[in-house]
Design a protein around this motif. Structure first.
Motif, PDB file in Angstrom:
ATOM      1  N   ILE A 229      11.459 -25.588 -50.935  1.00  0.00           N
ATOM      2  CA  ILE A 229      12.285 -24.374 -51.031  1.00  0.00           C
ATOM      3  C   ILE A 229      11.680 -23.240 -50.211  1.00  0.00           C
ATOM      4  CG2 ILE A 229      13.126 -22.590 -52.605  1.00  0.00           C
ATOM      5  CD1 ILE A 229      13.444 -24.793 -54.712  1.00  0.00           C
ATOM      6  N   ALA A 230      10.371 -23.065 -50.285  1.00  0.00           N
ATOM      7  CA  ALA A 230       9.723 -21.996 -49.524  1.00  0.00           C
ATOM      8  C   ALA A 230       9.835 -22.248 -48.027  1.00  0.00           C
ATOM      9  CB  ALA A 230       8.258 -21.870 -49.935  1.00  0.00           C
ATOM     10  N   TRP A 231       9.637 -23.502 -47.582  1.00  0.00           N
ATOM     11  CA  TRP A 231       9.770 -23.819 -46.157  1.00  0.00           C
ATOM     12  C   TRP A 231      11.203 -23.601 -45.682  1.00  0.00           C
ATOM     13  CZ3 TRP A 231       6.454 -23.933 -42.446  1.00  0.00           C
ATOM     14  CH2 TRP A 231       5.134 -24.280 -42.686  1.00  0.00           C
ATOM     15  N   THR A 232      12.179 -23.973 -46.491  1.00  0.00           N
ATOM     16  CA  THR A 232      13.582 -23.768 -46.130  1.00  0.00           C
ATOM     17  C   THR A 232      13.879 -22.277 -45.971  1.00  0.00           C
ATOM     18  OG1 THR A 232      14.194 -25.775 -47.337  1.00  0.00           O
ATOM     19  CG2 THR A 232      15.967 -24.240 -46.820  1.00  0.00           C
ATOM     20  N   GLY A 233      13.399 -21.476 -46.906  1.00  0.00           N
ATOM     21  CA  GLY A 233      13.579 -20.030 -46.812  1.00  0.00           C
ATOM     22  C   GLY A 233      12.911 -19.450 -45.583  1.00  0.00           C
ATOM     23  N   TRP A 234      11.711 -19.942 -45.286  1.00  0.00           N
ATOM     24  CA  TRP A 234      10.980 -19.471 -44.107  1.00  0.00           C
ATOM     25  C   TRP A 234      11.730 -19.800 -42.829  1.00  0.00           C
ATOM     26  CZ3 TRP A 234       8.386 -21.777 -39.944  1.00  0.00           C
ATOM     27  CH2 TRP A 234       7.526 -20.929 -39.241  1.00  0.00           C
TER      28      TRP A 234
END
Length: 134
Positions: A49-54
């Motif tokens: 989720i964090a990588w997708t947001g980034w």
């Protein structure tokens, strides 16, 4: 003040890229000096989720958004190009409602109206009054 003259000599993508790179390096240095846990965050073990947001922020917020802003700055000037700041929160609220079922309150609607009026005023043509002779 510096961007518009630079944009006359260099492409908007280049100016956006260089300013983003320099700003990113400065923020990384500041984070490493002052944020506890910043060094461990460099490991990249963030989760899906964090990588997708980034990636979303890099592509849409930086690459597309900032390059478009630089082109607008070059073509229509700072005050009119800055009107995106009035519209982007409205888009963010709409996306929150569509994708995350966020609730919109009366205060949110009032804020949206104020933001859209601000965008309109920034984009509206102003009439130049000629001084009258006495």
């Amino acid at each position: 003040m510096l961007a518009r003259p630079l944009l006359r000599s260099y492409p908007a993508l280049f100016v956006a890229g260089i300013t983003t790179l320099v700003g990113g390096i400065a923020l990384l240095a500041a984070a490493l000096l002052s944020e506890p846990g910043a060094l461990s965050a460099l490991s990249g073990n963030w989760g899906k989720i964090a990588w997708t947001g980034w990636f979303f922020l890099v592509i849409f917020g930086s690459l597309i958004g900032y390059t478009t802003y630089m082109r607008l700055l070059r073509d229509i000037g700072a005050s009119r190009a800055g009107s995106y700041a009035f519209v982007s929160p409205v888009i963010a609220v709409a996306l929150g409602v569509l994708f995350f079922s966020e609730q919109v309150t009366v205060f949110d609607v009032i804020g949206i109206i104020v933001m859209l009026i601000g965008a309109y005023l920034a984009m509206a043509e102003t009439s130049v009054r000629k001084p009258t002779a006495l």
